[in-house]
Design an enzyme around this catalytic site. Structure first.
Site, short mmCIF file in Angstrom:
data_model
loop_
_atom_site.label_atom_id
_atom_site.label_comp_id
_atom_site.label_asym_id
_atom_site.label_seq_id
_atom_site.Cartn_x
_atom_site.Cartn_y
_atom_site.Cartn_z
CE LYS A 1 -2.38 -0.42 3.80
NZ LYS A 1 -2.04 -1.61 4.55
NE ARG B 1 -3.35 -0.09 10.81
CZ ARG B 1 -2.27 0.36 10.15
NH1 ARG B 1 -2.22 1.55 9.65
NH2 ARG B 1 -1.24 -0.43 10.00
NE ARG C 1 7.89 -2.27 5.91
CZ ARG C 1 6.58 -2.22 6.09
NH1 ARG C 1 5.77 -2.08 5.07
NH2 ARG C 1 6.08 -2.32 7.31
NE ARG D 1 7.11 0.56 10.03
CZ ARG D 1 5.88 0.42 9.59
NH1 ARG D 1 5.55 0.85 8.38
NH2 ARG D 1 4.96 -0.14 10.32
NE ARG E 1 3.17 -3.74 11.82
CZ ARG E 1 4.25 -3.70 11.02
NH1 ARG E 1 5.41 -4.16 11.43
NH2 ARG E 1 4.14 -3.17 9.83
P1 AMP Z 1 1.82 1.33 9.35
O1 AMP Z 1 3.00 2.22 9.07
O2 AMP Z 1 0.61 1.73 8.57
O3 AMP Z 1 2.16 -0.15 9.22
O4 AMP Z 1 1.44 1.55 10.89
C1 AMP Z 1 2.35 1.24 11.93
C2 AMP Z 1 1.63 1.21 13.26
O5 AMP Z 1 1.08 2.51 13.55
C3 AMP Z 1 0.45 0.26 13.34
O6 AMP Z 1 0.84 -1.09 13.65
C4 AMP Z 1 -0.38 0.90 14.48
O7 AMP Z 1 0.17 0.59 15.75
C5 AMP Z 1 -0.17 2.39 14.24
N1 AMP Z 1 -1.23 2.95 13.36
C6 AMP Z 1 -1.11 3.38 12.08
N2 AMP Z 1 -2.29 3.81 11.60
C7 AMP Z 1 -3.19 3.63 12.61
C8 AMP Z 1 -4.59 3.85 12.74
N3 AMP Z 1 -5.34 4.31 11.73
N4 AMP Z 1 -5.16 3.57 13.94
C9 AMP Z 1 -4.46 3.11 14.97
N5 AMP Z 1 -3.14 2.84 14.92
C10 AMP Z 1 -2.50 3.10 13.74
#
Ligand code: AMP
Length: 219
Positions: free
Chosen positions: A15, A90, A132, A165, A176
């Site tokens: 994504k 989410r 990554r 990360r 996750r």
């Molecule tokens: P991502 O970079 O999208 O994989 O997000 C990394 C982490 O950020 C996720 O595992 C969540 O802990 C947090 N996170 C990102 N977007 C959201 C969201 N919309 N709601 C809650 N937590 C989020």
């Protein structure tokens, strides 16, 4: 017509790369909640500290914290022609909150809203996650196995050291995925019922998926 896109799909389904390309292609802002939260963590703000305690466990950050960040962004001038939203919503609660935010900001606009769902074989995803890397300056995403930088651990564009990360470990990645299947996957039906869901086969190369995405957004 204002264009609003949201994206669904498991962690590391591609994504981030595709939404970045789409935002540049349509000249719309790319709003990525994961990056916004990581910025708060880097700045050591109060929100950042709270977010970190959840991100480190592979859990969702509390809705009030994320929704207030999103609401400010979507109501800003930057989003007057629309947005490419990556990582939000989410959960059903977040999707309902997004409906309320959009109803407020889109009172006088004609809107084309699409929810794009990336369908992918999940076996390869953990492997993608643990390999990554990204550039801390330009945000370009690499993968040691599938999309390596030209010189090991250096960004092709900025020549700075690439970062991994903190939550891209196998243990947190597994958590996750659990969070995704419990809380985010039900959104597929939520948007299908509203007739705004578009499915994309997200297996294949970046260019193959990009071509499919363009087909869908031109519908
Ligand atoms: P991502 O970079 O999208 O994989 O997000 C990394 C982490 O950020 C996720 O595992 C969540 O802990 C947090 N996170 C990102 N977007 C959201 C969201 N919309 N709601 C809650 N937590 C989020």
């Amino acid at each position: 017509m204002k264009k609003e896109f949201i994206f669904l799909g498991p962690p590391a389904c591609g994504k981030g790369t595709q939404t970045d390309k789409l935002a540049a292609f349509l000249n719309l802002p790319h709003i990525d909640t994961g990056s916004l939260l990581r910025n708060e963590i880097a700045k050591k703000t109060e929100e950042g500290l709270i977010a970190k305690s959840h991100i480190d466990k592979g859990q969702l950050v509390p809705i009030d914290l994320v929704a207030s960040i999103i609401e400010k962004k979507l109501a800003s001038d930057e989003c007057k022609n629309g947005y490419v939203l990556d990582g939000y919503p989410r959960s059903l609660e977040q999707a309902e909150k997004l409906d309320i935010i959009n109803a407020n900001i889109d009172i006088n606009s004609n809107v084309d809203f699409k929810a794009i769902y990336f369908e992918i074989d999940t076996q390869i995803l953990i492997d993608r996650i643990i390999n990554r890397q990204s550039c801390p300056v330009c945000g370009e995403i690499y993968n040691k196995k599938y999309k390596p930088s030209k010189f090991e651990n250096l960004c092709d564009k900025c020549n700075v050291a690439l970062k991994t990360r903190d939550d891209d470990t196998e243990e947190i990645a597994k958590k996750r995925f659990e969070t995704y299947y419990e809380q985010t996957a039900p959104l597929v039906d939520f948007y299908k019922d509203k007739n705004v869901l578009y499915r994309i086969d997200a297996n294949g190369t970046i260019e193959e998926v990009w071509t499919r995405l363009l087909d869908v957004i031109n519908l």
